[in-house]
Write a protein that holds these residues in place. Structure first.
Motif, PDB file in Angstrom:
ATOM      1  N   ASN A  85      -7.689  10.005  -5.528  1.00  0.00           N
ATOM      2  CA  ASN A  85      -6.579   9.073  -5.349  1.00  0.00           C
ATOM      3  C   ASN A  85      -6.863   8.086  -4.226  1.00  0.00           C
ATOM      4  O   ASN A  85      -6.569   6.897  -4.330  1.00  0.00           O
ATOM      5  CB  ASN A  85      -5.286   9.836  -5.013  1.00  0.00           C
ATOM      6  CG  ASN A  85      -4.930  10.888  -6.044  1.00  0.00           C
ATOM      7  OD1 ASN A  85      -5.591  11.909  -6.138  1.00  0.00           O
ATOM      8  ND2 ASN A  85      -3.868  10.677  -6.807  1.00  0.00           N
ATOM      9  N   ARG A 110      -2.555   8.205  -9.367  1.00  0.00           N
ATOM     10  CA  ARG A 110      -1.889   7.347  -8.382  1.00  0.00           C
ATOM     11  C   ARG A 110      -2.873   6.967  -7.274  1.00  0.00           C
ATOM     12  O   ARG A 110      -3.608   7.810  -6.764  1.00  0.00           O
ATOM     13  CB  ARG A 110      -0.702   8.085  -7.761  1.00  0.00           C
ATOM     14  CG  ARG A 110       0.405   8.440  -8.736  1.00  0.00           C
ATOM     15  CD  ARG A 110       1.430   7.346  -8.887  1.00  0.00           C
ATOM     16  NE  ARG A 110       2.099   7.049  -7.635  1.00  0.00           N
ATOM     17  CZ  ARG A 110       3.169   7.723  -7.177  1.00  0.00           C
ATOM     18  NH1 ARG A 110       3.666   8.741  -7.869  1.00  0.00           N
ATOM     19  NH2 ARG A 110       3.740   7.362  -6.050  1.00  0.00           N
ATOM     20  N   LYS A 111      -2.845   5.726  -6.879  1.00  0.00           N
ATOM     21  CA  LYS A 111      -3.676   5.291  -5.762  1.00  0.00           C
ATOM     22  C   LYS A 111      -2.960   5.573  -4.448  1.00  0.00           C
ATOM     23  O   LYS A 111      -1.780   5.270  -4.300  1.00  0.00           O
ATOM     24  CB  LYS A 111      -3.990   3.802  -5.885  1.00  0.00           C
ATOM     25  CG  LYS A 111      -4.847   3.454  -7.087  1.00  0.00           C
ATOM     26  CD  LYS A 111      -5.098   1.959  -7.169  1.00  0.00           C
ATOM     27  CE  LYS A 111      -5.937   1.618  -8.398  1.00  0.00           C
ATOM     28  NZ  LYS A 111      -6.213   0.159  -8.506  1.00  0.00           N
ATOM     29  N   SER A 113      -8.127   3.641  -4.123  1.00  0.00           N
ATOM     30  CA  SER A 113      -7.260   2.655  -3.478  1.00  0.00           C
ATOM     31  C   SER A 113      -8.067   1.547  -2.815  1.00  0.00           C
ATOM     32  O   SER A 113      -9.301   1.597  -2.746  1.00  0.00           O
ATOM     33  CB  SER A 113      -6.387   3.348  -2.421  1.00  0.00           C
ATOM     34  OG  SER A 113      -7.152   3.665  -1.265  1.00  0.00           O
ATOM     35  N   GLU A 114      -7.357   0.568  -2.308  1.00  0.00           N
ATOM     36  CA  GLU A 114      -8.014  -0.540  -1.606  1.00  0.00           C
ATOM     37  C   GLU A 114      -8.439  -0.136  -0.203  1.00  0.00           C
ATOM     38  O   GLU A 114      -9.541  -0.453   0.240  1.00  0.00           O
ATOM     39  CB  GLU A 114      -7.069  -1.737  -1.540  1.00  0.00           C
ATOM     40  CG  GLU A 114      -7.671  -2.956  -0.848  1.00  0.00           C
ATOM     41  CD  GLU A 114      -6.726  -4.144  -0.831  1.00  0.00           C
ATOM     42  OE1 GLU A 114      -6.948  -5.061  -0.009  1.00  0.00           O
ATOM     43  OE2 GLU A 114      -5.767  -4.160  -1.623  1.00  0.00           O
ATOM     44  N   PRO A 172       0.826  -1.211   0.000  1.00  0.00           N
ATOM     45  CA  PRO A 172       0.000   0.000   0.000  1.00  0.00           C
ATOM     46  C   PRO A 172       0.858   1.258   0.000  1.00  0.00           C
ATOM     47  O   PRO A 172       2.050   1.234   0.316  1.00  0.00           O
ATOM     48  CB  PRO A 172      -0.810  -0.125   1.300  1.00  0.00           C
ATOM     49  CG  PRO A 172      -0.016  -1.047   2.163  1.00  0.00           C
ATOM     50  CD  PRO A 172       0.675  -1.991   1.228  1.00  0.00           C
ATOM     51  N   THR A 173       0.220   2.362  -0.343  1.00  0.00           N
ATOM     52  CA  THR A 173       0.892   3.656  -0.425  1.00  0.00           C
ATOM     53  C   THR A 173       0.333   4.609   0.623  1.00  0.00           C
ATOM     54  O   THR A 173      -0.883   4.717   0.798  1.00  0.00           O
ATOM     55  CB  THR A 173       0.696   4.282  -1.820  1.00  0.00           C
ATOM     56  OG1 THR A 173       1.319   3.448  -2.799  1.00  0.00           O
ATOM     57  CG2 THR A 173       1.308   5.673  -1.894  1.00  0.00           C
ATOM     58  N   ASP A 199      -3.479   4.727  -0.525  1.00  0.00           N
ATOM     59  CA  ASP A 199      -4.272   3.953   0.439  1.00  0.00           C
ATOM     60  C   ASP A 199      -4.547   4.726   1.718  1.00  0.00           C
ATOM     61  O   ASP A 199      -5.626   4.603   2.316  1.00  0.00           O
ATOM     62  CB  ASP A 199      -3.539   2.657   0.783  1.00  0.00           C
ATOM     63  CG  ASP A 199      -3.494   1.704  -0.393  1.00  0.00           C
ATOM     64  OD1 ASP A 199      -4.440   0.926  -0.551  1.00  0.00           O
ATOM     65  OD2 ASP A 199      -2.518   1.772  -1.164  1.00  0.00           O
ATOM     66  N   LYS A 214      -8.632   3.123   1.262  1.00  0.00           N
ATOM     67  CA  LYS A 214      -9.495   4.322   1.312  1.00  0.00           C
ATOM     68  C   LYS A 214      -9.471   4.998   2.695  1.00  0.00           C
ATOM     69  O   LYS A 214     -10.504   5.345   3.264  1.00  0.00           O
ATOM     70  CB  LYS A 214     -10.939   3.968   0.940  1.00  0.00           C
ATOM     71  CG  LYS A 214     -11.124   3.425  -0.458  1.00  0.00           C
ATOM     72  CD  LYS A 214     -12.592   3.103  -0.721  1.00  0.00           C
ATOM     73  CE  LYS A 214     -12.825   2.652  -2.153  1.00  0.00           C
ATOM     74  NZ  LYS A 214     -12.090   1.394  -2.471  1.00  0.00           N
TER      75      LYS A 214
END
Length: 224
Positions: free
Chosen positions: A117, A70-71, A121-122, A2-3, A73, A124
């Motif tokens: 963004n 870009r995602k 993401s997964e 994850p980011t 997280d 959120k």
């Protein structure tokens, strides 16, 4: 992996959060006003660094453009200020305005700019470094400027959580403790590493039912 994007990542709690997430193999994006002077952040290694002044609309827009598509997280809104002045007579209204801009408007500018963004993401997740000093129930007086900014931030995040909760967003507020940083002072009881580890633990376990909640860095629920 994850980011996470951390604002104000060049020192204090933000720097320790960057270290904590990097050591857990997250992709870390750290922002600060002067990346050229962020020697400790650069020393972590592997951290993507961007310039960001949360009080400047153009700076926030530039970051959003750079990260388009870009995602993210976890958006961790940490950047903030604390101008001293404990009594009514000590209030500097110019500094009060600057406090509200940095501590309330700034995080909301960033979350608005990067909402797509995060929702892509997964995880959120959005987290906002607040303070127990923003709790009306626990108020002991003084520090008008800082206290009021954190109270306002809490309300803004609560509204945010209600508006975007149906889309899967989990937005929480975190009191980091009285931390031994430039802002917290050299005699503060909580070490930055301890605070960062606690915040990460809370956020690692955050779920939909935590949306809009206010937590201490040790996971305790705080009164408003």
């Amino acid at each position: 992996m994850p980011t996470v994007l951390i604002t104000g990542a060049n020192r204090g709690i933000g720097l320790e959060l960057a270290r904590a997430y990097a050591s857990d193999s997250w992709d870390v994006i750290g922002t600060c006003r002067r990346p050229d002077a962020a020697s400790e952040l650069k020393a972590i290694g592997g951290v993507e660094i961007h310039a960001l002044d949360v009080t400047d609309d153009a700076s926030v827009a530039a970051l959003a453009k750079a990260l388009q598509g870009r995602k993210i997280d976890l958006l961790l809104n940490n950047a903030g200020v604390n101008y001293r002045g404990g009594t009514l007579a000590e209030i500097d209204y110019g500094n009060w305005a600057k406090t509200m801009d940095a501590n309330v408007f700034g995080p909301m500018r960033v979350c608005d700019a990067l909402m797509d963004n995060v929702l892509a993401s997964e995880r959120k997740q959005m987290a906002f470094v607040s303070s127990m000093m923003g709790s009306i129930a626990e108020c002991t007086g003084g520090s008008y400027m800082y206290r009021s900014s954190k109270t306002a931030l809490n309300m803004a995040v609560k509204c945010l959580s209600m508006e975007f909760g149906a889309k899967g967003l989990v937005a929480v507020m975190i009191h980091p403790g009285h931390v031994r940083t430039d802002m917290g002072g050299p005699s503060a009881p909580v070490l930055p590493t301890e605070s960062a580890a606690g915040i990460k633990s809370v956020l690692d376990g955050a779920k939909a039912s935590d949306n809009g909640c206010f937590y201490n860095y040790d996971g305790a629920v705080l009164p408003w």
